[in-house]
Design a protein around this motif. Structure first.
Motif, PDB file in Angstrom:
ATOM      1  N   ILE A 329       0.784  -1.139   0.158  1.00 34.79           N
ATOM      2  CA  ILE A 329       0.014   0.000  -0.040  1.00 34.79           C
ATOM      3  C   ILE A 329       0.850   1.332   0.122  1.00 34.79           C
ATOM      4  N   GLN A 330       1.938   1.220   0.742  1.00 35.75           N
ATOM      5  CA  GLN A 330       2.771   2.235   0.937  1.00 35.75           C
ATOM      6  C   GLN A 330       3.495   2.724  -0.673  1.00 35.75           C
ATOM      7  N   LEU A 331       3.895   1.583  -1.274  1.00 36.08           N
ATOM      8  CA  LEU A 331       4.584   1.584  -2.494  1.00 36.08           C
ATOM      9  C   LEU A 331       3.400   2.160  -3.718  1.00 36.08           C
ATOM     10  N   LYS A 332       2.159   1.911  -3.293  1.00 35.53           N
ATOM     11  CA  LYS A 332       1.226   2.291  -4.387  1.00 35.53           C
ATOM     12  C   LYS A 332       0.948   3.604  -4.200  1.00 35.53           C
ATOM     13  N   SER A 333       1.117   3.999  -2.976  1.00 32.39           N
ATOM     14  CA  SER A 333       0.868   5.780  -2.489  1.00 32.39           C
ATOM     15  C   SER A 333       2.082   6.295  -3.165  1.00 32.39           C
ATOM     16  N   ILE A 334       3.312   5.790  -2.954  1.00 32.36           N
ATOM     17  CA  ILE A 334       4.637   6.510  -3.648  1.00 32.36           C
ATOM     18  C   ILE A 334       4.349   6.570  -5.217  1.00 32.36           C
ATOM     19  N   HIS A 335       3.942   5.370  -5.735  1.00 29.60           N
ATOM     20  CA  HIS A 335       3.913   5.558  -7.283  1.00 29.60           C
ATOM     21  C   HIS A 335       2.767   6.581  -7.751  1.00 29.60           C
ATOM     22  N   SER A 336       1.724   6.645  -6.859  1.00 30.70           N
ATOM     23  CA  SER A 336       0.654   7.651  -7.512  1.00 30.70           C
ATOM     24  C   SER A 336       1.393   8.959  -7.371  1.00 30.70           C
ATOM     25  N   LYS A 337       1.859   9.161  -6.216  1.00 32.63           N
ATOM     26  CA  LYS A 337       2.611  10.457  -6.373  1.00 32.63           C
ATOM     27  C   LYS A 337       3.768  10.825  -7.260  1.00 32.63           C
ATOM     28  N   LEU A 338       4.283   9.852  -7.559  1.00 29.50           N
ATOM     29  CA  LEU A 338       5.317  10.178  -8.695  1.00 29.50           C
ATOM     30  C   LEU A 338       4.742  10.292 -10.078  1.00 29.50           C
ATOM     31  N   VAL A 339       3.619   9.768 -10.389  1.00 30.53           N
ATOM     32  CA  VAL A 339       2.856   9.915 -11.434  1.00 30.53           C
ATOM     33  C   VAL A 339       2.353  11.122 -11.521  1.00 30.53           C
ATOM     34  N   GLU A 340       2.075  11.699 -10.563  1.00 33.63           N
ATOM     35  CA  GLU A 340       1.340  12.857 -10.363  1.00 33.63           C
ATOM     36  C   GLU A 340       2.435  13.946 -10.580  1.00 33.63           C
ATOM     37  N   TYR A 341       3.578  13.816 -10.048  1.00 31.34           N
ATOM     38  CA  TYR A 341       4.749  14.623 -10.134  1.00 31.34           C
ATOM     39  C   TYR A 341       5.200  14.682 -11.614  1.00 31.34           C
ATOM     40  N   MET A 342       5.447  13.427 -12.294  1.00 35.92           N
ATOM     41  CA  MET A 342       5.806  13.556 -13.531  1.00 35.92           C
ATOM     42  C   MET A 342       4.721  14.190 -14.488  1.00 35.92           C
ATOM     43  N   SER A 343       3.602  13.979 -14.346  1.00 38.21           N
ATOM     44  CA  SER A 343       2.726  14.565 -15.244  1.00 38.21           C
ATOM     45  C   SER A 343       2.631  16.176 -14.967  1.00 38.21           C
ATOM     46  N   ALA A 344       2.940  16.658 -13.763  1.00 37.30           N
ATOM     47  CA  ALA A 344       2.904  18.081 -13.428  1.00 37.30           C
ATOM     48  C   ALA A 344       4.334  18.934 -14.080  1.00 37.30           C
ATOM     49  N   GLU A 345       5.374  17.985 -14.036  1.00 40.19           N
ATOM     50  CA  GLU A 345       6.729  18.760 -14.355  1.00 40.19           C
ATOM     51  C   GLU A 345       6.612  18.470 -16.236  1.00 40.19           C
ATOM     52  N   LYS A 346       7.524  19.465 -16.582  1.00 42.12           N
ATOM     53  CA  LYS A 346       7.845  19.663 -17.932  1.00 42.12           C
ATOM     54  C   LYS A 346       8.677  18.572 -18.434  1.00 42.12           C
ATOM     55  N   ASN A 347       9.696  18.329 -17.629  1.00 42.83           N
ATOM     56  CA  ASN A 347      10.604  17.256 -17.960  1.00 42.83           C
ATOM     57  C   ASN A 347      10.041  16.300 -16.957  1.00 42.83           C
ATOM     58  N   PHE A 348       9.944  15.299 -17.310  1.00 43.98           N
ATOM     59  CA  PHE A 348       9.189  14.091 -16.230  1.00 43.98           C
ATOM     60  C   PHE A 348      10.303  13.692 -15.383  1.00 43.98           C
TER      61      PHE A 348
END
Length: 752
Positions: A329-348
């Protein structure tokens, strides 16, 4: 000449344990007999040599004879029914009776198929079968209730070995768990008091070679009642149907590997039984039972033990998943955050390393490198840049799968020894077979002490004829080894998390361009088809609609005196509805034509375009007392003058219409930027729009008010404006505060 020199001159014997063809031994253990049957007539084509001792018939006398010489007709029919079942082995055991030496002998029959033949194995049945069943039913029931109450895997394992020992009365029962490299460790043990303890000891992968593990994966249980047995040969040696040695992979009587017999002798074990533990269709471990003297376990008891093994496999999966679920569950949460960060940044890449949590947290690594498009960004403790480059080159030359991971990098990549302090463990994601785009995670060396059950390195044994083979070690005493150049192993959940991240990176970045290009092609085709359909459908709808409109008027004019007031009101409503529908159809026709008519692109002074629109709307502007603001002259742009004029017209008309303020104003202007397209806007201080409607207002015929409120209209204006802007390669959007006003923005970047 030294001993080493002599050893080198010998050739290795192919009877090394890891090469032994254990599935085709050509013989069986003597506690039962084997018959190979040709279907459908069930002719005996092979048999074990020991048939006389069990059946009173020599093996030669059985060959090429029908099985009906041994079994009654009802038993033959029952055997045929069982053999025709799709789940053949679920029929086992089959109770059979055969007359031998003038007396009736009861057998447990076990059937399976091999080499296009039906194999029937017979073991003498236990005389007190009913008593055995009921006694062991209660034992198994009690054992299952205890297993289900176990809080964790360690407790589950200890309950299991204790209950198996109680059922079987073996001297020692162990639960042995495989590691990823197929070495293993004893994680639970129940033993006789005088025996040395093996709990916590590790054993190398060669103790249970690959071919043995494959057979354990196919068969839940394997028994050796007496390791000092004399093998019973199968006659003839090859199966007459294919002239090949008989494959006994699924046989319960299969003769035992020479290497394994030697192994048991070295351990001081005479009888053994192994029960497979299988999780997610993979061999997870074994319940290993050992006895110092010969010990035969009746089939009913073996069935009970096999059942416990199967139930433990299910419980084990649940326990492992439960123990690991919080981490997952912890890893799933981290994964979700990383996807969010990648989508928000111009350079993933920056989205993966500049925030918290970052790439390291996803797999509990101490360092990471992301290499994309000849750019390599890093985080945490990492090797030198040139070492990373060499490592990436090695990965692409030697590993072509999506993910590669190891906790001992130097064992496969010797150059890694010099970077052991940061990269003894590696996990690598690859994204392309040609482009060297990858993500690398690093773990440092962790010096460990491993307790082995004897020296894990198998000694070389020289036979009297000068041949040599690998021999099982003779000592199983505690043997400590300091392990270097290894990191903590990667957990399956971490590997899965890395693979999920790979998919997310591909979804967010790598496939985006291709998907958008394909989507544009499909969208253009779909729009063309939709435009054509809308044009034809709308054109055909207008004729019957005019008829309804005209006949309604005729009824009022010609029959007004005979129709009461209520009827006339209904006809007037019908006329209004047909008029509104005609307006909607006209809007739909206009919308469909936008996609069918070529753009007339030219340099266009937008000041003239806007002022012509304001002239057309002047009566409405004066009536509503709207102040028009144009802060500065508009630029000249390359566009279709008529269609862009319609965009301004729709936006200005809406700004006039949806304004209830005493002092109304509309501002028309633009925002320029040296490196970005010009943004045009039409701003007002009107009603405003709630954020939840921002997307809906651009859908055709979508109105946020009743049809007659705020001057009516079809609700197609913004949809038409959006289509025109998109045909010019731009986009349109709104920003608004409900009750305070709205700002509509659009760009004109090019043409299609």
């Amino acid at each position: 000449m030294s001993d080493n020199d002599i050893t080198i001159s010998f050739e290795f014997d192919i009877t090394n344990c890891e090469y032994e063809p254990i599935h085709i031994p050509g013989s069986i253990q003597p506690h039962g007999l084997l018959l190979v049957l040709k279907e459908p007539e069930l002719t005996i084509i092979q048999t074990s040599e020991n048939t006389y001792s069990f059946l009173g018939v020599a093996p030669e006398a059985l060959l090429n004879q029908p099985l009906s010489n041994l079994l009654e007709a009802d038993q033959i029919n029952f055997l045929k029914d069982c053999s025709s079942s799709e789940q053949l082995q679920l029929s086992n055991p089959i109770e059979l009776t055969i007359k031998s030496h003038n007396k009736i002998v009861h057998f447990d029959g076990i059937i399976h198929r091999s080499d296009q033949s039906l194999i029937l194995e017979l073991e003498p049945a236990f005389s007190e079968k009913d008593n055995v069943f009921f006694r062991f039913y209660h034992l198994v029931k009690l054992a299952m209730s205890k297993l289900q109450s176990a809080a964790n895997i360690a407790e589950l394992g200890q309950i299991l070995v204790k209950e198996i020992k109680k059922i079987t009365n073996f001297d020692r029962v162990m639960l042995y768990q495989f590691d990823v490299d197929f070495s293993g460790v004893v994680i639970a043990e129940e033993k006789a008091e005088q025996l040395p303890a093996y709990l916590g000891l590790h054993y190398p992968a060669l103790d249970i070679p690959k071919q043995a593990r494959q057979l354990f994966s196919k068969n839940w249980l394997r028994i050796i009642p007496d390791a000092n047995y004399q093998p019973v040969a199968i006659l003839p040696e090859n199966n007459p149907l294919n002239e090949q040695p008989l494959d006994l992979s699924n046989s319960v009587l299969r003769s035992v590997s020479r290497c394994h017999i030697e192994y048991l002798h070295n351990m001081g074990v005479t009888a053994s039984m192994s029960i497979s533990i299988i999780k997610d269709k993979q061999l997870w471990g074994l319940i290993a039972c050992h006895h110092q003297s010969p010990k035969y376990i009746p089939y009913e008891i073996r069935n009970a033990c096999e059942f416990l093994g199967q139930m433990t496999s299910l419980e084990l999966g649940a326990r492992e998943d439960s123990e690991d679920s919080e981490y997952k569950i912890q890893l799933k949460s981290i994964h979700s955050k990383l996807v969010e960060y990648m989508s928000a940044e111009k350079n993933f890449i920056e989205g993966l390393i500049k925030h918290q949590p970052n790439l390291l947290n996803l797999v509990n690594a101490q360092g990471a490198a992301i290499c994309f498009d000849k750019e390599c960004l890093t985080v945490g403790n990492i090797p030198a840049k040139e070492d990373i480059q060499d490592l990436v080159e090695w990965i692409y030359q030697n590993h072509h799968q999506e993910i590669f991971y190891t906790d001992s990098l130097s064992s496969v990549y010797p150059q890694a020894e010099k970077i052991r302090d940061v990269a003894s463990g590696l996990m690598a994601l690859s994204f392309s077979k040609t482009q060297k785009n990858c993500v690398l995670w690093f773990r440092p060396e962790i010096v460990q002490t491993v307790n082995w059950g004897g020296n894990p390195n198998k000694p070389i044994k020289v036979d009297g004829n000068g041949s040599i083979h690998l021999s099982p070690r003779k000592s199983f005493e505690l043997w400590k080894e300091t392990v270097l150049l290894k990191s903590y192993p990667w957990k399956p959940s971490e590997v899965s998390a890395a693979l999920e991240l790979r998919s997310s990176i591909i979804g967010v970045v790598l496939r985006k361009a291709d998907e958008l290009a394909q989507l544009n092609i499909e969208l253009a085709r779909s729009n063309n088809e939709l435009d054509a359909f809308a044009y034809i459908a709308s054109h055909d709808l207008k004729e019957p609609l005019r008829g309804i409109h005209n006949y309604s008027n005729f009824l009022i004019e010609d029959y007004g005196e005979t129709i009461d007031e209520e009827g006339r009101n209904k006809l007037r409503t019908l006329i209004r509805l047909t008029q509104r529908m005609e307006d909607l159809i006209d809007s739909l026709l206009h919308f469909s034509r936008l996609g069918r008519v070529d753009l007339s692109i030219q340099d266009t002074d937008l000041n003239g375009v806007v002022h012509r629109n304001l002239d057309l709307l002047s009566a409405r502007v004066e009536e509503m007392k709207v102040e028009i603001r144009i802060p500065r002259p508009l630029p000249t742009v390359y566009c279709d003058r008529i269609q862009v004029g319609e965009v301004f017209n729709n936006l200005i008309a809406n700004a006039i219409k949806y304004n209830d303020k005493p002092e109304k104003w509309i501002e028309i202007g633009y925002i320029d930027h040296p490196t970005a397209p010009i943004i045009f806007y039409v701003r007002d201080n009107g009603l405003g729009i709630r954020e939840k409607h921002f997307d809906a207002i651009f859908r055709i015929f979508k109105r946020l008010h009743g049809p007659s409120k705020y001057g009516g209209g079809t609700g197609a204006g913004l949809t038409i404006a959006k289509k025109i802007v998109e045909r010019h390669g731009g986009k349109i959007w709104v920003e608004s505060t409900y009750g305070e006003g709205s700002s509509f923005y659009f760009t004109l970047q090019g043409v299609d």
